[in-house]
Design a protein around this motif. Structure first.
Motif, PDB file in Angstrom:
ATOM      1  N   MET A  97      38.039  -3.818 -31.697  1.00  0.00           N
ATOM      2  CA  MET A  97      37.249  -2.644 -32.079  1.00  0.00           C
ATOM      3  C   MET A  97      36.299  -2.242 -30.949  1.00  0.00           C
ATOM      4  O   MET A  97      36.170  -1.061 -30.599  1.00  0.00           O
ATOM      5  CB  MET A  97      36.451  -2.940 -33.352  1.00  0.00           C
ATOM      6  N   VAL A  98      35.626  -3.255 -30.375  1.00  0.00           N
ATOM      7  CA  VAL A  98      34.704  -2.990 -29.258  1.00  0.00           C
ATOM      8  C   VAL A  98      35.462  -2.379 -28.090  1.00  0.00           C
ATOM      9  O   VAL A  98      34.995  -1.434 -27.440  1.00  0.00           O
ATOM     10  CB  VAL A  98      34.015  -4.301 -28.823  1.00  0.00           C
ATOM     11  N   ARG A  99      36.658  -2.889 -27.830  1.00  0.00           N
ATOM     12  CA  ARG A  99      37.465  -2.393 -26.712  1.00  0.00           C
ATOM     13  C   ARG A  99      37.817  -0.911 -26.899  1.00  0.00           C
ATOM     14  O   ARG A  99      37.817  -0.125 -25.953  1.00  0.00           O
ATOM     15  CB  ARG A  99      38.743  -3.231 -26.609  1.00  0.00           C
ATOM     16  N   SER A 132      36.971  -6.604 -18.387  1.00  0.00           N
ATOM     17  CA  SER A 132      36.509  -7.889 -18.927  1.00  0.00           C
ATOM     18  C   SER A 132      37.001  -8.090 -20.356  1.00  0.00           C
ATOM     19  O   SER A 132      37.445  -9.182 -20.733  1.00  0.00           O
ATOM     20  CB  SER A 132      34.981  -7.966 -18.881  1.00  0.00           C
ATOM     21  N   LEU A 133      36.925  -7.027 -21.179  1.00  0.00           N
ATOM     22  CA  LEU A 133      37.379  -7.135 -22.564  1.00  0.00           C
ATOM     23  C   LEU A 133      38.888  -7.374 -22.632  1.00  0.00           C
ATOM     24  O   LEU A 133      39.368  -8.145 -23.473  1.00  0.00           O
ATOM     25  CB  LEU A 133      37.001  -5.866 -23.337  1.00  0.00           C
ATOM     26  N   ASP A 134      39.637  -6.718 -21.752  1.00  0.00           N
ATOM     27  CA  ASP A 134      41.091  -6.921 -21.731  1.00  0.00           C
ATOM     28  C   ASP A 134      41.437  -8.358 -21.368  1.00  0.00           C
ATOM     29  O   ASP A 134      42.381  -8.943 -21.908  1.00  0.00           O
ATOM     30  CB  ASP A 134      41.744  -5.955 -20.736  1.00  0.00           C
ATOM     31  N   ARG A 135      40.665  -8.947 -20.440  1.00  0.00           N
ATOM     32  CA  ARG A 135      40.916 -10.347 -20.081  1.00  0.00           C
ATOM     33  C   ARG A 135      40.675 -11.262 -21.283  1.00  0.00           C
ATOM     34  O   ARG A 135      41.425 -12.210 -21.524  1.00  0.00           O
ATOM     35  CB  ARG A 135      40.020 -10.764 -18.909  1.00  0.00           C
ATOM     36  N   HIS A 153      43.535 -13.532 -23.127  1.00  0.00           N
ATOM     37  CA  HIS A 153      43.344 -14.985 -23.124  1.00  0.00           C
ATOM     38  C   HIS A 153      42.282 -15.349 -24.164  1.00  0.00           C
ATOM     39  O   HIS A 153      41.124 -15.621 -23.812  1.00  0.00           O
ATOM     40  CB  HIS A 153      42.922 -15.466 -21.738  1.00  0.00           C
ATOM     41  N   PRO A 154      42.638 -15.354 -25.448  1.00  0.00           N
ATOM     42  CA  PRO A 154      41.633 -15.613 -26.494  1.00  0.00           C
ATOM     43  C   PRO A 154      40.922 -16.945 -26.347  1.00  0.00           C
ATOM     44  O   PRO A 154      39.810 -17.101 -26.834  1.00  0.00           O
ATOM     45  CB  PRO A 154      42.460 -15.577 -27.791  1.00  0.00           C
TER      46      PRO A 154
END
Length: 713
Positions: A456-458, A610-613, A617-618
């Protein structure tokens, strides 16, 4: 001595109850011996009791079905003379070396969950989940009764340590449909929250909804995307997926249903796309004509008088890096011209209003259906301007359409059109079924995985990157101004305070607000509320606050602090702490957004990377990070200095409405109230999640207050 007589008269003296004594003759009551106590619910004629001894026979075992560790123990050998006992679980992470003292271990924090509860346990069994692999844990199980809080010593506990091994992956959290045609569906999914090693492959199984689950077909993929072919047109299929690592397969996800397109529906899609293709060709030709017209304007600029809109039009059409720059409707002499230029006029006959759903600043908002010629019917939100408004209010109302009409992005609210030629004036946008993000999160507290919240943030970040690339500053980015649709897609909306960024200040376009304009202090960067300087960097600060709102499920930033207190704290370098359950990596990203110097804050492009990373990689969402440099704020504590009864305590919390419920449930002492858990509060009939959380947190504070008070005595 050794006896007491509570009342005057001919009644004989009575021998002191167990574990109590008198120090002089003629005593009216017996005092408890050292190490023994009476609870506030005990009468003076009862024996004095002590805290229980530690639980016994603490053991653990790995639960493959639950993906966690099960702890069991037996009640204390010495109950301290009382019948009741509760348990609390303390979790620490220790270095891998053996025989490490507890002081060398760090707290697990909120990453490890304890089911059914971590405190106030009546049963002698819990399950620890979300454990990291190949990590040594030290677990302590405390025993507590009604008089434990009266003792200056910590509760007795049993401890055990174990080292987790690599386990199978956790459940894949969700499935997304990327595309569908009449005979195939393309699906995508994120990595499990706990991969517990490298994911080797995924197994997707599916079957026709009308068939038996035993007829399921499996498809294997090493990536997180797959196309399932050979399907029946217009049919509904059930899908499940699971991941495999070196230890084996994890559990299947929940069943999710997707349908293929019917043949006639696919034919309609092709027919609908044909006008768009023709329109694209015609649009290309029109664009060439516009370019030629602009060249002519440049060539003959010295020979003819400029249009009052020429600079603005050229700035809008100029492609610096292929990006169209936003045009501020307030720069038009007549703001309605901006609406005509950027918003499509809708025929009222194509609009059907169904019901009013809320009130707005200049009227009301309704849900409706819009069916333009050649397109399918869509759900829309309709903002209607109320009768009798001033011309200024009408211009402010329509200016939002002049703003929205310039944007086209999946994470920015889409404008369908306006109705301005026949009163009342209306703005028609796409309908967002789940409403504002903050209210949606509060209504669904603890219902989403961390990965879903980060998604959601992304989405909001993607919308803000698009806007900032157009030299656009929002000024009021907050969870309340983000809307959520039925697919949990978040879209930036409410552009009432937005402005075009002008000028260059150290290569950063900036907007300076007028002194009379309102500022949402809790979401605003220090340079904005101090010097009224707004920029993309001040929107980044607000984005950090929005991240905090999302991870706290709609908690109010800075809690009950006043605006003046918030501004002082921010200027003094205080920052919001991580919400409960917030991964350290995400809080670190928030702190980057809250750098005092706006030049030090990341841009939206960097934040999205940064969010995509994190999404790819959870496991990194559980990684530790260094202690933040800024001091962190905490919620304002309740003043307990004058609290002597449960009623006083509820009044201090502004929760007087629950006094009768507490009395009916026999919560008559502060000591008992201090042991309240979330389950206890729910049993009392407190239905509001915000009130439940406030009461439980206040109970913890009360427990600390009572313990400290008795230590001082």
């Amino acid at each position: 001595m050794g006896s007491y007589k509570p009342v005057a008269g001919s009644v004989s003296c009575t021998e002191c109850p167990a574990n109590s004594r008198t120090s002089s003759e003629g005593s009216k009551l017996c005092e408890c011996r050292s190490g023994y106590y009476r609870a506030h619910t005990d009468v003076n004629t009862t024996a004095c009791t002590s805290p229980p001894s530690a639980p016994v026979s603490l053991s653990w075992e790995y639960e493959s079905s639950e993906g966690g560790v099960s702890l069991r123990w037996r009640p204390p050998a010495d109950m301290g003379g009382r019948s009741e006992v509760w348990y609390g679980v303390v979790c620490r992470i220790c270095p891998s070396a053996t025989n490490m003292p507890p002081s060398m271990c760090s707290w697990c924090g909120d990453t490890v969950t304890v089911s059914p509860s971590q405190t106030g346990l009546k049963q002698t069994r819990v399950t620890l989940k979300n454990l990291l692999t190949r990590v040594t844990y030290l677990i302590q199980v405390q025993a507590i009764n009604e008089v434990s809080a009266l003792s200056p010593f910590p509760p007795q506990f049993a401890s055990i340590n174990f080292t987790t091994s690599q386990s199978v992956p956790s459940e894949v959290p969700m499935l997304h449909q990327l595309n569908r045609v009449h005979d195939s569906i393309t699906l995508s999914w994120p990595q499990p929250d706990r991969p517990n090693g490298d994911i080797l492959e995924y197994q997707l199984r599916y079957y026709d909804k009308g068939s038996d689950e035993d007829s399921a077909i499996s498809v294997f993929s090493e990536t997180n995307t797959v196309t399932v072919g050979g399907l029946i047109p217009g049919s509904i299929y059930a899908f499940q997926i699971r991941a495999r690592n070196e230890r084996g397969y994890g559990p299947y996800s929940h069943t999710i249903y997707f349908s293929t397109l019917a043949m006639e529906e696919q034919s309609k899609q092709i027919q609908n796309r044909l006008p768009l293709m023709i329109g694209s060709v015609m649009g290309g030709a029109a664009f060439l004509l516009v370019v030629i017209a602009i060249i002519i304007v440049f060539v003959f600029r010295s020979k003819r008088r400029e249009s009052p809109y020429s600079d603005r039009l050229q700035r809008y059409i100029s492609n610096r890096g292929g990006v169209k720059y936003y045009v501020d409707p307030s720069t038009y002499e007549d703001p309605s011209e901006a609406v005509k230029e950027f918003a499509q006029e809708i025929d009222p006959a194509h609009l059907k209003i169904e019901e009013v759903i809320s009130a707005a600043q200049f009227g009301e908002v309704s849900r409706g259906r819009y069916r333009p010629l050649g397109r399918r019917e869509v759900l829309v939100a309709v903002k209607t301007l109320r009768w009798g408004v001033t011309d200024r209010e009408k211009n402010v109302f329509l200016s939002e359409a002049g703003v929205l009409g310039q944007f086209d992005h999946p994470n920015v609210l889409k404008l369908e059109g306006v109705i301005t030629r026949t009163p009342p004036e209306r703005i028609i946008t796409e309908f967002m079924e789940n409403g504002p993000l903050d209210a949606f999160l509060r209504e669904n507290e603890d219902q989403f995985s961390v990965l879903q919240l980060v998604g959601m943030v992304r989405g909001v970040g993607a919308g803000m990157r698009y806007l900032s690339e157009r030299n656009f500053v929002h000024r009021d980015l907050a969870a309340r101004n983000v809307l959520v649709n039925s697919n949990l897609v978040c879209k930036v909306s409410d552009f009432g305070l937005s402005r075009l960024m002008r000028g260059l200040d150290h290569n950063m376009p900036t907007y300076t607000a007028s002194l009379g304009s309102k500022i949402p202090v809790r979401w605003t960067a220090p340079e904005a509320f101090q010097h009224r300087k707004f920029s993309s960097a001040s929107d980044v600060w607000s984005f950090g606050i929005l991240m905090w709102e999302v991870m706290s499920y709609g908690e109010r930033p800075y809690w009950d602090m006043s605006n003046q207190e918030v501004m002082k704290a921010v200027v003094d370098q205080y920052r919001l702490p991580a919400p409960n359950g917030c991964p350290p990596a995400l809080h670190s990203l928030m702190l980057q957004c809250w750098q005092a110097d706006r030049q030090d804050r990341p841009g939206f492009d960097s934040l999205l990377s940064s969010l995509d990373r994190l999404i790819r990689h959870p496991a990194s969402l559980k990684a530790e990070h260094s202690r933040p440099s800024q001091p962190l704020l905490s919620p304002t504590p309740t003043d307990l200095s004058t609290v002597t009864t449960v009623g006083d305590w509820l009044t201090a919390l502004k929760m007087d409405r629950y006094k009768d419920a507490f009395e009916r449930a026999q919560y008559l002492s502060l000591e008992r109230v201090s042991m309240l858990t979330m389950e206890d509060v729910q049993a009392l009939g407190v239905n509001l999640l915000g009130h439940q959380r406030k009461i439980v947190n206040a109970a913890k504070q009360l427990r600390t207050h009572l313990t400290q008070g008795h230590v001082e005595v």
